[in-house]
Motif scaffolding. Structure first.
Motif, PDB file in Angstrom:
ATOM      1  N   GLN A   1       0.910  -1.298  -0.209  1.00  0.00           N
ATOM      2  CA  GLN A   1      -0.078   0.108  -0.038  1.00  0.00           C
ATOM      3  C   GLN A   1       0.844   1.258  -0.016  1.00  0.00           C
ATOM      4  N   HIS A   2       1.910   1.482   0.816  1.00  0.00           N
ATOM      5  CA  HIS A   2       2.947   2.386   0.998  1.00  0.00           C
ATOM      6  C   HIS A   2       3.478   2.616  -0.693  1.00  0.00           C
ATOM      7  N   LEU A   3       3.875   1.579  -1.157  1.00  0.00           N
ATOM      8  CA  LEU A   3       4.193   1.572  -2.529  1.00  0.00           C
ATOM      9  C   LEU A   3       3.431   2.535  -3.536  1.00  0.00           C
ATOM     10  N   ARG A   4       2.006   1.740  -3.521  1.00  0.00           N
ATOM     11  CA  ARG A   4       1.247   2.350  -4.188  1.00  0.00           C
ATOM     12  C   ARG A   4       0.927   3.792  -4.206  1.00  0.00           C
ATOM     13  N   GLN A   5       0.916   4.163  -3.020  1.00  0.00           N
ATOM     14  CA  GLN A   5       0.848   5.737  -2.637  1.00  0.00           C
ATOM     15  C   GLN A   5       1.793   6.552  -3.073  1.00  0.00           C
ATOM     16  N   LEU A   6       3.113   6.164  -3.005  1.00  0.00           N
ATOM     17  CA  LEU A   6       4.486   6.853  -3.292  1.00  0.00           C
ATOM     18  C   LEU A   6       4.169   6.869  -5.148  1.00  0.00           C
ATOM     19  N   GLU A   7       3.766   5.731  -5.701  1.00  0.00           N
ATOM     20  CA  GLU A   7       3.830   5.873  -7.203  1.00  0.00           C
ATOM     21  C   GLU A   7       2.692   6.761  -7.589  1.00  0.00           C
ATOM     22  N   ALA A   8       1.401   6.768  -7.003  1.00  0.00           N
ATOM     23  CA  ALA A   8       0.424   7.704  -7.338  1.00  0.00           C
ATOM     24  C   ALA A   8       0.956   9.016  -7.054  1.00  0.00           C
TER      25      ALA A   8
END
Length: 290
Positions: free
Chosen positions: A40-47
């Motif tokens: 989830q943290h990875l997806r937030q950064l990519e967004a």
């Protein structure tokens, strides 16, 4: 620095761990979170950056060009933080242990025993701050204080060091009496107090002397009081913990011993972890008090 422009530190920590380990599971184990939380943290950064930072590759994760750039910056930044934290911890561990206490306790109880501490722990520097006023441990930078009283001071933790038995003392040549009953009228004698020693006035009530009426000669320090009594000039009421050496050597005699309702000398600390040096000194105080 505008923190609103920076992604959450939790997300950045998670990505930095992912970049080092190349695995969501390994990063999750290091951070003690779930695999899904790291993802989830990875997806937030990519967004937030609007581009991919890591792609699944076999059993692990491979960084993209943007991911490598971010990982390098985070690695350098977190390393600088870790170095600063380590320096601060080392500074705390190496600075002297600052101890606030009354002059009478320092002179009569602590200093005769300090040689044992210095011999056992030459690596720990202790700075004693004798004084009558009640120290504010945080404001004054005090690691540990030794206070007299009932142990109920707000905002600190207090541990009994030595229970407060007291004695009415005199020089052996001052009188042939060996008890208060033999001594006769207490108000007919000269009494000596040290300035700020409120406990001595409390004990007076226990033995039946109202020092508001009788009065007493006040000295600047308890060491001066004990010297005056040793010289045969009068009587004093002293904590047994402070005059044990004089009683053992025969320089003073106890005409009466008593107990003052839970009062005593306490080790007082702030409600937070002590430095390593302060922990060593506290353990030694406990042993020295027996």
């Amino acid at each position: 620095m505008d923190w609103k422009e920076i992604p959450s530190l939790a997300s950045l920590r998670a990505f930095e761990a992912l970049a080092r380990h190349g695995s969501l599971s390994a990063a999750a184990r290091e951070l003690n979170v779930t695999h899904a939380a790291v993802s989830q943290h990875l997806r937030q950064l990519e967004a937030d950056f609007a581009e991919p930072l890591a792609l699944r590759e076999g059993q692990g994760m491979a960084l993209t060009e943007a991911g490598h750039e971010l990982a390098a910056a985070l690695g350098e930044g977190f390393a600088m933080i870790a170095e600063g934290v380590a320096r601060m911890r080392a500074r705390r561990e190496q600075r002297p242990v600052v101890v606030a206490l009354t002059p009478s306790f320092a002179e009569s109880w602590l200093m005769p025993r300090m040689g044992g501490f210095w011999a056992a722990h030459p690596e720990v520097e202790v700075r004693l701050v004798p004084g009558i006023a009640l120290s504010d441990l945080r404001r004054d930078g005090i690691d540990l204080a030794i206070r007299f009283g009932g142990g109920t001071w707000p905002g600190v933790e207090a541990e009994m060091l030595t229970a407060n038995r007291f004695a009415v003392v005199a020089a052996p040549g001052y009188t042939k009496a060996r008890s208060l009953e033999d001594l006769g009228k207490l108000t007919a004698h000269d009494w000596f107090f040290s300035t700020g020693a409120s406990e001595q006035r409390l004990w007076g009530a226990v033995v039946g002397v109202d020092f508001q009426t009788v009065g007493a000669r006040e000295m600047a320090s308890n060491g001066m009081v004990v010297s005056a009594v040793r010289a045969g000039l009068g009587l004093s009421i002293q904590a047994l913990a402070l005059i044990e050496p004089d009683l053992q050597s025969g320089q003073l005699i106890a005409l009466h011993e008593g107990d003052a309702a839970g009062l005593g000398y306490y080790i007082v600390t702030r409600p937070e972890p002590l430095s390593p040096g302060a922990q060593i000194f506290r353990r030694w105080l406990r042993r020295a008090a027996g």
